[in-house]
Write an enzyme that holds these catalytic residues in place. Structure first.
Site, PDB file in Angstrom:
ATOM      1  N   ASN A  11       2.072   0.030   3.601  1.00 21.31           N
ATOM      2  CA  ASN A  11       2.884   1.251   3.696  1.00 21.31           C
ATOM      3  C   ASN A  11       4.077   0.940   4.593  1.00 21.31           C
ATOM      4  O   ASN A  11       3.928   0.848   5.809  1.00 21.31           O
ATOM      5  CB  ASN A  11       2.013   2.381   4.272  1.00 21.31           C
ATOM      6  CG  ASN A  11       2.809   3.639   4.556  1.00 21.31           C
ATOM      7  OD1 ASN A  11       3.955   3.778   4.131  1.00 21.31           O
ATOM      8  ND2 ASN A  11       2.199   4.562   5.289  1.00 21.31           N
ATOM      9  N   TRP A  12       5.227   0.774   3.985  1.00 22.21           N
ATOM     10  CA  TRP A  12       6.400   0.315   4.745  1.00 22.21           C
ATOM     11  C   TRP A  12       7.127   1.452   5.465  1.00 22.21           C
ATOM     12  O   TRP A  12       8.101   1.204   6.173  1.00 22.21           O
ATOM     13  CB  TRP A  12       7.365  -0.447   3.824  1.00 22.21           C
ATOM     14  CG  TRP A  12       6.773  -1.693   3.248  1.00 22.21           C
ATOM     15  CD1 TRP A  12       5.578  -2.278   3.603  1.00 22.21           C
ATOM     16  CD2 TRP A  12       7.323  -2.538   2.225  1.00 22.21           C
ATOM     17  NE1 TRP A  12       5.363  -3.423   2.856  1.00 22.21           N
ATOM     18  CE2 TRP A  12       6.421  -3.597   2.011  1.00 22.21           C
ATOM     19  CE3 TRP A  12       8.498  -2.490   1.467  1.00 22.21           C
ATOM     20  CZ2 TRP A  12       6.653  -4.602   1.071  1.00 22.21           C
ATOM     21  CZ3 TRP A  12       8.725  -3.495   0.519  1.00 22.21           C
ATOM     22  CH2 TRP A  12       7.814  -4.536   0.342  1.00 22.21           C
ATOM     23  N   LYS A  13       6.686   2.669   5.250  1.00 23.08           N
ATOM     24  CA  LYS A  13       7.252   3.834   5.956  1.00 23.08           C
ATOM     25  C   LYS A  13       8.788   3.798   5.903  1.00 23.08           C
ATOM     26  O   LYS A  13       9.364   3.393   4.896  1.00 23.08           O
ATOM     27  CB  LYS A  13       6.723   3.889   7.392  1.00 23.08           C
ATOM     28  CG  LYS A  13       5.182   3.827   7.437  1.00 23.08           C
ATOM     29  CD  LYS A  13       4.592   4.161   8.773  1.00 23.08           C
ATOM     30  CE  LYS A  13       3.079   4.078   8.699  1.00 23.08           C
ATOM     31  NZ  LYS A  13       2.418   4.480   9.935  1.00 23.08           N
ATOM     32  N   HIS A  97      -0.232  11.765   3.786  1.00 28.78           N
ATOM     33  CA  HIS A  97      -0.284  10.904   4.972  1.00 28.78           C
ATOM     34  C   HIS A  97      -0.180  11.783   6.221  1.00 28.78           C
ATOM     35  O   HIS A  97       0.524  12.799   6.213  1.00 28.78           O
ATOM     36  CB  HIS A  97       0.868   9.896   4.922  1.00 28.78           C
ATOM     37  CG  HIS A  97       0.744   8.843   5.974  1.00 28.78           C
ATOM     38  ND1 HIS A  97       1.110   9.071   7.278  1.00 28.78           N
ATOM     39  CD2 HIS A  97       0.283   7.576   5.927  1.00 28.78           C
ATOM     40  CE1 HIS A  97       0.872   7.967   7.988  1.00 28.78           C
ATOM     41  NE2 HIS A  97       0.367   7.044   7.183  1.00 28.78           N
ATOM     42  N   GLU A  99       1.418  11.494   8.869  1.00 26.49           N
ATOM     43  CA  GLU A  99       2.791  11.715   9.348  1.00 26.49           C
ATOM     44  C   GLU A  99       3.450  12.853   8.567  1.00 26.49           C
ATOM     45  O   GLU A  99       4.226  13.629   9.111  1.00 26.49           O
ATOM     46  CB  GLU A  99       3.597  10.410   9.250  1.00 26.49           C
ATOM     47  CG  GLU A  99       3.194   9.429  10.347  1.00 26.49           C
ATOM     48  CD  GLU A  99       3.395   7.970  10.011  1.00 26.49           C
ATOM     49  OE1 GLU A  99       4.092   7.644   9.039  1.00 26.49           O
ATOM     50  OE2 GLU A  99       2.825   7.137  10.742  1.00 26.49           O
ATOM     51  N   GLU A 169      -7.786   7.697   7.425  1.00 25.72           N
ATOM     52  CA  GLU A 169      -6.881   7.239   8.475  1.00 25.72           C
ATOM     53  C   GLU A 169      -6.999   8.152   9.688  1.00 25.72           C
ATOM     54  O   GLU A 169      -6.350   9.208   9.740  1.00 25.72           O
ATOM     55  CB  GLU A 169      -5.436   7.250   7.976  1.00 25.72           C
ATOM     56  CG  GLU A 169      -5.180   6.335   6.799  1.00 25.72           C
ATOM     57  CD  GLU A 169      -3.733   5.869   6.771  1.00 25.72           C
ATOM     58  OE1 GLU A 169      -3.517   4.653   6.761  1.00 25.72           O
ATOM     59  OE2 GLU A 169      -2.829   6.723   6.779  1.00 25.72           O
ATOM     60  N   GLY A 175      -0.614   3.492  14.128  1.00 25.54           N
ATOM     61  CA  GLY A 175       0.540   3.028  14.893  1.00 25.54           C
ATOM     62  C   GLY A 175       0.285   2.923  16.388  1.00 25.54           C
ATOM     63  O   GLY A 175       1.212   2.765  17.176  1.00 25.54           O
ATOM     64  N   SER A 214      -3.931   0.941  12.381  1.00 24.93           N
ATOM     65  CA  SER A 214      -3.895  -0.280  13.197  1.00 24.93           C
ATOM     66  C   SER A 214      -4.742  -1.411  12.612  1.00 24.93           C
ATOM     67  O   SER A 214      -5.374  -2.169  13.341  1.00 24.93           O
ATOM     68  CB  SER A 214      -4.308   0.020  14.639  1.00 24.93           C
ATOM     69  OG  SER A 214      -3.376   0.913  15.243  1.00 24.93           O
ATOM     70  N   GLY A 235       0.058  -0.189   7.839  1.00 26.14           N
ATOM     71  CA  GLY A 235       1.421   0.167   8.192  1.00 26.14           C
ATOM     72  C   GLY A 235       2.136  -1.001   8.842  1.00 26.14           C
ATOM     73  O   GLY A 235       2.633  -1.910   8.178  1.00 26.14           O
ATOM     74  N   GLY A 236       2.185  -0.992  10.165  1.00 24.34           N
ATOM     75  CA  GLY A 236       2.969  -1.978  10.919  1.00 24.34           C
ATOM     76  C   GLY A 236       2.722  -3.426  10.512  1.00 24.34           C
ATOM     77  O   GLY A 236       3.671  -4.201  10.373  1.00 24.34           O
TER      78      GLY A 236
HETATM   79  P1  PGA Z   1      -0.554   1.436  11.027  1.00 20.70           P
HETATM   80  O1  PGA Z   1      -0.257   2.580   9.964  1.00 20.70           O
HETATM   81  O2  PGA Z   1      -1.244   0.308  10.305  1.00 20.70           O
HETATM   82  O3  PGA Z   1       0.795   1.035  11.565  1.00 20.70           O
HETATM   83  O4  PGA Z   1      -1.440   2.027  12.081  1.00 20.70           O
HETATM   84  C1  PGA Z   1      -1.179   2.888   8.945  1.00 20.70           C
HETATM   85  C2  PGA Z   1      -0.656   4.007   8.085  1.00 20.70           C
HETATM   86  O5  PGA Z   1       0.041   4.885   8.626  1.00 20.70           O
HETATM   87  O6  PGA Z   1      -0.889   4.057   6.873  1.00 20.70           O
END
Ligand code: PGA
Length: 254
Positions: A11-13, A97, A99, A169, A175, A214, A235-236
């Site tokens: 997930n490149w956000k 998600h 966010e 999640e 994050g 994470s 994500g990251g």
């Molecule tokens: P993260 O994000 O791996 O940076 O914690 C995961 C996500 O939001 O899907």
């Protein structure tokens, strides 16, 4: 051990120019080309979707959008419909998600509408659920996840439900560098599988339940070794070829 073929989605956000996204997609494609037995997808930002899809054409890597609208068309300035995403060549859409829920006011009801719209467009929704730290501390994790599942997916017909991917999640793990422990994740994944099994019986084993929050190269094996953890939404650590490819390889071996 994952109950089905493991699935890893990056997930490149809100990261990356078009050129950077195409380069990252190309790097991931080449780095995981030799990995058999896993399904891999990447979720670039909207403006990079088409060039990334073009670049990945003919490879086994799928492309996901990070969001969509629930209406197929109309006067909805600024929105993108699931049909448009299907037309562009997407296979998946991330829905709900945390966010989006926390920063953009998405509700369970809205997530449910998007999930149905994505399915109606012939795409697979990756439906995100998870509790906040306050909810975990108050012992409400399973109740919160249960309510999110009931709203978004448990009312679907069987044929549609079988096409859904779930991502657990925990909000406090996203994050933050603080992943759920394998035991914490296993408990919730087992609960989710149980709720799916109430509707689907043994066929619930065929649904992918991803863990996200994470995920890193050094913790993915411990997570994927758990029953009912069928992959990861990353994500990251999906923003560099090396770390994402290592996650795919280590997670597939687990
Ligand atoms: P993260 O994000 O791996 O940076 O914690 C995961 C996500 O939001 O899907």
């Amino acid at each position: 051990m994952a109950s089905t073929r493991p699935f890893f989605c990056g997930n490149w956000k809100l990261f990356g120019s078009v050129a950077e996204s195409v380069a990252l997609a190309t790097g991931v494609r080449d780095a995981v080309a030799g990995v058999s037995g896993a399904e891999v997808a990447v979720a670039p930002g909207f403006v990079a979707l088409l060039p990334v899809i073009e670049k990945l054409r003919g490879s086994a890597i799928g492309v996901a959008a990070q969001n969509c609208h629930f209406e197929p068309k109309g006067a909805f300035t600024g929105e993108v419909s699931p049909g448009q995403l299907a037309d562009a060549g997407c296979k998946y859409v991330i829905v709900g998600h945390s966010e989006r829920r926390q920063l953009f006011g998405e509700t369970d009801a809205g997530v449910a509408r998007k999930t149905r719209a994505v399915l109606a467009a012939g795409l697979a929704p990756i439906v995100c659920v998870g509790e906040t730290l306050a909810q975990r501390d108050a012992n409400q994790t399973l109740q919160v996840v249960g309510t999110q599942l009931e709203a978004a997916v448990l009312e679907l017909g069987e044929a549609e439900l079988l096409r859904v991917v779930i991502a657990y999640e925990p909000v406090w793990a996203i994050g933050t560098g603080r992943n759920a422990t394998p035991d914490q994740a296993r408990e919730v994944h087992g609960y989710i599988r149980g709720r799916l099994a109430e509707k689907l019986g043994p066929r619930a084993k065929g649904l992918r339940i991803l863990y996200g929050g994470s995920v890193k190269p050094d913790n993915v094996a411990g997570l994927l070794a758990q029953e009912d953890i069928d992959g990861a939404l990353v994500g990251g650590a999906s923003l560099t070829v090396d770390s994402f490819a290592t996650i795919v390889k280590e997670g597939t071996r687990a």
